[in-house]
Scaffold this motif. Structure first.
Motif: not given
Length: 206
Positions: A84, A87, A113, A82, A91
């Motif tokens: 950045s 993430t 997220r 998890y 996306c």
């Protein structure tokens, strides 16, 4: 023998100063460790930019300098990460889904997220379904590249791996591996479970 799922930071940081950036983190931002308790074994984030080049370096040394017959990746799994980086990549994956508003029921996926979930059971949440797909696609493509790189170093090299228990019902969630594509990632793979693999009556039992 190449350990895939462990960053032994106590020795590796002498060679890789930014190794902490390669470590997978859980939903609370804590580093993931092997089996949750082996503190000296950080689990890797497979999307860390330096992770794949490092594995290729090890492969090249084994096959070209060491002249081994092949390479064997142990513990071919990657937990949910998890950070950045993951993430952002997730996306981007969601944005590639046709008509995401209809698929997910929200007007934008810019701020989604990765879902935190554990255990067994059917994945009905469309965001979680895409999270499983995203992770398995990243893992499969990585092992495809490692397989191709190994062959480029030594065309006769065998590429093998321990893929855990492929019959486990939550394998997609716990490992990120797509069991349908394993045959395209490895020349031989082992599903380690209980006392297997082994040799019985002249037969190799996975």
């Amino acid at each position: 023998y190449i350990q895939f799922s462990t960053l032994y930071y106590e020795v590796m940081m002498a060679e890789v100063p930014d190794l902490e950036q390669w470590a997978a983190v859980d939903g609370k931002g804590r580093k993931r460790t092997y089996h949750g308790g082996q503190y000296w074994r950080w689990l890797p984030c497979i999307n860390a930019p330096g992770f794949e080049p490092y594995l290729k370096k090890v492969i090249r040394i084994a096959l070209e300098e060491g002249d081994f017959d092949g390479v064997m990746f142990d513990n071919c799994f990657a937990p949910s990460c998890y950070c950045s980086r993951c993430t952002k990549l997730f996306c981007e994956h969601l944005k590639s889904v046709p008509d995401p508003e209809s698929r997910f029921g929200i007007p934008t996926v810019d701020f989604v997220r990765p879902p935190v979930r554990s255990g067994y059971g059917e994945a009905k949440d469309p965001i979680y379904q895409e999270w499983l797909l995203f992770r398995s696609e990243r893992m499969t493509s990585l092992f495809h590249r490692l397989h191709a790189f190994s062959k480029s170093c030594k065309s006769s090299a065998l590429v093998t791996g321990n893929v855990a228990n492929i019959r486990r019902s939550n394998m997609a969630g716990s490992t990120g591996l797509d069991i349908i594509d394993l045959g395209t990632c490895f020349d031989i793979f082992v599903s380690q479970s209980g006392n297997d693999p082994g040799l019985r009556d002249g037969c190799v039992v996975n």
